[in-house]
Write a protein that holds these residues in place. Structure first.
Motif, short mmCIF file in Angstrom:
data_model
loop_
_atom_site.label_atom_id
_atom_site.label_comp_id
_atom_site.label_asym_id
_atom_site.label_seq_id
_atom_site.Cartn_x
_atom_site.Cartn_y
_atom_site.Cartn_z
N ARG A 1 0.83 -1.20 0.00
CA ARG A 1 0.00 0.00 0.00
C ARG A 1 0.87 1.26 0.00
N GLY A 2 1.92 1.25 0.80
CA GLY A 2 2.81 2.41 0.85
C GLY A 2 3.51 2.68 -0.47
N ALA A 3 3.98 1.61 -1.12
CA ALA A 3 4.66 1.77 -2.42
C ALA A 3 3.69 2.28 -3.48
N LEU A 4 2.46 1.76 -3.48
CA LEU A 4 1.47 2.23 -4.44
C LEU A 4 1.11 3.68 -4.19
N ARG A 5 0.89 4.03 -2.94
CA ARG A 5 0.57 5.44 -2.62
C ARG A 5 1.69 6.37 -3.05
N ARG B 1 -6.23 -3.40 -3.09
CA ARG B 1 -7.70 -3.30 -3.22
C ARG B 1 -8.27 -1.98 -2.71
N ASP B 2 -7.87 -1.52 -1.53
CA ASP B 2 -8.46 -0.32 -0.95
C ASP B 2 -8.11 0.96 -1.73
N LEU B 3 -7.09 0.90 -2.57
CA LEU B 3 -6.70 2.08 -3.34
C LEU B 3 -7.46 2.18 -4.67
N LEU B 4 -8.10 1.10 -5.07
CA LEU B 4 -8.78 1.09 -6.35
C LEU B 4 -10.17 1.70 -6.24
N ALA B 5 -10.42 2.72 -7.05
CA ALA B 5 -11.75 3.32 -7.12
C ALA B 5 -12.69 2.44 -7.94
N ARG B 6 -12.11 1.81 -8.99
CA ARG B 6 -12.87 0.92 -9.86
C ARG B 6 -11.97 -0.22 -10.27
N ALA C 1 -6.58 -5.61 -11.07
CA ALA C 1 -6.34 -4.49 -11.99
C ALA C 1 -7.45 -3.50 -11.76
N GLY C 2 -7.11 -2.22 -11.82
CA GLY C 2 -8.14 -1.21 -11.62
C GLY C 2 -7.60 0.19 -11.74
N ILE C 3 -8.47 1.12 -11.42
CA ILE C 3 -8.19 2.54 -11.52
C ILE C 3 -8.08 3.13 -10.11
N ALA C 4 -7.03 3.91 -9.89
CA ALA C 4 -6.81 4.55 -8.60
C ALA C 4 -6.57 6.04 -8.81
N ALA C 5 -6.89 6.82 -7.81
CA ALA C 5 -6.64 8.25 -7.86
C ALA C 5 -5.15 8.52 -7.66
N GLY C 6 -4.63 9.45 -8.46
CA GLY C 6 -3.24 9.83 -8.34
C GLY C 6 -3.09 11.34 -8.37
N ARG C 7 -1.87 11.79 -8.22
CA ARG C 7 -1.59 13.22 -8.19
C ARG C 7 -2.03 13.92 -9.48
N ASP C 8 -1.83 13.26 -10.61
CA ASP C 8 -2.12 13.87 -11.91
C ASP C 8 -3.38 13.30 -12.54
N GLY C 9 -4.30 12.83 -11.74
CA GLY C 9 -5.53 12.23 -12.25
C GLY C 9 -5.53 10.75 -11.97
N GLU C 10 -6.42 10.06 -12.64
CA GLU C 10 -6.53 8.63 -12.39
C GLU C 10 -5.40 7.86 -13.05
N ALA C 11 -5.08 6.71 -12.44
CA ALA C 11 -3.98 5.87 -12.92
C ALA C 11 -4.44 4.41 -12.96
N LEU C 12 -3.82 3.67 -13.86
CA LEU C 12 -4.07 2.24 -13.97
C LEU C 12 -3.11 1.51 -13.04
N VAL C 13 -3.64 0.60 -12.23
CA VAL C 13 -2.83 -0.22 -11.33
C VAL C 13 -3.09 -1.68 -11.68
N VAL C 14 -2.01 -2.43 -11.91
CA VAL C 14 -2.12 -3.84 -12.27
C VAL C 14 -1.16 -4.65 -11.42
#
Length: 158
Positions: free
Chosen positions: A42-46, A75-80, A107-120
């Motif tokens: 979670r920390g690395a993803l954030r 999982r908790d970081l994914l919005a969708r 796989a999903g979409i997470a909020a990031g500094r510059d908008g949404e990002a893909l996380v896989v």
């Protein structure tokens, strides 16, 4: 995501391979090795999302051993979630390695500094990384366009 690689007991080969394959898809990437575990993942993803990453590919920690907790840290970081993408990666791997279906990667979409990002989440073997990027690579331009608000009229060719 690997306890052994984080301790220096093993060499990370999947991370550098992912960087190489992502570069071929036009994506600049960095390797960050962290130990298995919910909080370290979670920390690395954030951190990656806070740094402006638009695509975050994790390798390792998706199996069924007690320390394979990458999905739980993700999982908790994914919005969708994008279950079809995760299933396509598993299906591609299962052609050569039947145990690929045991991967619990998300796989999903997470909020990031510059908008949404893909996380896989990909399994940690080089073969699994190749499979993940074979599925993901052709989709990246469309995914990034969509995350930037692109029009569906520019769909991928069939």
């Amino acid at each position: 995501m690997s306890d052994r690689c984080a301790r220096g007991d093993a060499e990370d080969v999947s991370g550098p391979l992912a960087v190489e394959l992502l570069a071929g898809a036009g994506v600049r990437a960095d390797v960050v090795v962290v130990p298995d575990g919910v909080e370290s993942v979670r920390g690395a993803l954030r951190a990656a999302l806070a740094d402006g990453a638009r695509v975050v590919l994790t390798t390792g920690g998706t199996g069924i051993s007690p320390r394979d907790l990458t999905p739980e840290g993700t999982r908790d970081l994914l919005a969708r979630e994008l279950p079809g993408l995760a299933e396509a990666i598993r299906a591609r791997g299962a052609v050569a390695v039947p145990a690929a279906v045991l991967s619990r990667g998300l796989a999903g979409i997470a909020a990031g500094r510059d908008g949404e990002a893909l996380v896989v989440n990909a399994p940690g073997s080089p073969g699994a990384v190749r499979d993940a990027l074979a599925v993901l690579g052709p989709l990246l331009p469309h995914v990034l366009d969509q995350l930037a608000g692109g029009d569906h009229g520019r769909a991928l060719p069939v």
